[in-house]
Design an enzyme around this catalytic site. Sequence first.
Site, PDB file in Angstrom:
ATOM      1  N   LYS A  63       0.845  -1.206   0.000  1.00  0.00           N
ATOM      2  CA  LYS A  63       0.000   0.000   0.000  1.00  0.00           C
ATOM      3  C   LYS A  63       0.883   1.259   0.000  1.00  0.00           C
ATOM      4  CE  LYS A  63      -3.793  -2.483   2.223  1.00  0.00           C
ATOM      5  NZ  LYS A  63      -4.541  -2.803   3.459  1.00  0.00           N
TER       6      LYS A  63
ATOM      7  N   GLN B  85      -4.575  -1.619   9.817  1.00  0.00           N
ATOM      8  CA  GLN B  85      -4.456  -2.939   9.192  1.00  0.00           C
ATOM      9  C   GLN B  85      -4.990  -4.013  10.137  1.00  0.00           C
ATOM     10  OE1 GLN B  85      -3.550  -3.426   6.023  1.00  0.00           O
ATOM     11  NE2 GLN B  85      -3.741  -5.648   6.129  1.00  0.00           N
TER      12      GLN B  85
ATOM     13  N   ASP C 142     -10.972   2.678   4.272  1.00  0.00           N
ATOM     14  CA  ASP C 142     -11.244   1.234   4.214  1.00  0.00           C
ATOM     15  C   ASP C 142     -12.750   0.952   4.168  1.00  0.00           C
ATOM     16  OD1 ASP C 142      -9.289  -0.720   4.002  1.00  0.00           O
ATOM     17  OD2 ASP C 142      -8.659  -0.535   6.095  1.00  0.00           O
TER      18      ASP C 142
HETATM   19  N1  GUN Z   1      -6.672  -7.027   6.344  1.00  0.00           N
HETATM   20  C1  GUN Z   1      -7.040  -7.757   5.268  1.00  0.00           C
HETATM   21  N2  GUN Z   1      -7.627  -6.972   4.342  1.00  0.00           N
HETATM   22  C2  GUN Z   1      -7.629  -5.724   4.844  1.00  0.00           C
HETATM   23  C3  GUN Z   1      -8.087  -4.467   4.339  1.00  0.00           C
HETATM   24  O1  GUN Z   1      -8.647  -4.332   3.247  1.00  0.00           O
HETATM   25  N3  GUN Z   1      -7.891  -3.404   5.146  1.00  0.00           N
HETATM   26  C4  GUN Z   1      -7.318  -3.513   6.361  1.00  0.00           C
HETATM   27  N4  GUN Z   1      -7.182  -2.419   7.088  1.00  0.00           N
HETATM   28  N5  GUN Z   1      -6.865  -4.650   6.861  1.00  0.00           N
HETATM   29  C5  GUN Z   1      -7.033  -5.754   6.090  1.00  0.00           C
END
Ligand code: GUN
Length: 288
Positions: free
Chosen positions: A52, A96, A119
């Site tokens: 990311k 996350q 998110d």
């Molecule tokens: N863990 C697995 N997928 C995601 C996501 O799309 N966002 C976040 N913050 N954590 C994750």
Amino acid sequence: MVILDGKKISNDIKNEIALEVKSMTAKGNRPPHLAAIIVGNDGASLTYVGSKVRACERVGFDSSLISLSESINENELLDKVNQLNNDDNIDGYIVQLPLPKHIDSQKILMSVDPEKDVDGFHPTNFGRMALNLPTFISATPYGIMELLKRYDVQTEGKHTVVIGRSDIVGKPISLLMGLKTNPGNSTVTMVHSRTKNIKDLIKQADIIISALGIPNFVKEDMVKDGVVVIDVGITRVKDNSEKGYKIIGDVDYENVSKKASFITPVPGGVGPMTIAMLLKNTLQSYKG
Ligand code: GUN
């Protein structure tokens, strides 16, 4: 059979975003800024967050990575979240997942300012999505909708079977596919671990969206001819490669692809789309 090439489409989207950023910064505006909080040292999470951050660089965004110790307590993490909520230079941020067990994830996600929740996990944003109001749609379901759109896959009146009911994929994509939208307008069945006759239901699907996390669960004899297959599974399976693992999807790609009209590969399908859509949400937040 058409391969839904998430790698290519996500690159197209990143190029589109980079162009917009360039024209805004050329006018003297600061670039969009995405922050990510990561707690602990989970290998997969570190990999995702790293991707990311790299993607931010690629499109010209600023990014901040906030790495916190596994032993942080809930209040300390809430303080961090509040700091980001109040930082005018940050347009959006993610926490996350998964978080360590001693932290109440719901409590943390509820304290993220919905206007910075790129998110789309906050109940306000989830609710707005369900009502088809402008919002941040979670990156994975948003990426699936964007792939269907850019390949002009027909979904109206089709029977979509979603496998899995997670908060971040199964539940939101089930809602989105049933909205009065294009893509959307499909008749949705959500199946899960307690579903009886799961194989019969999958066999009736015009569109299968699998977010289960069981490698090669969907087999050739479980799907009908011409099916559209979206594979959201990304399970790490140990092997002898340099990395020590490979990524396996929920769908037996080699055999199911022979019957499919459209199918996403793993890797290179839904995975890369999620990052592109997170950037898209951040850009949207920046633009207000
Ligand atoms: N863990 C697995 N997928 C995601 C996501 O799309 N966002 C976040 N913050 N954590 C994750």
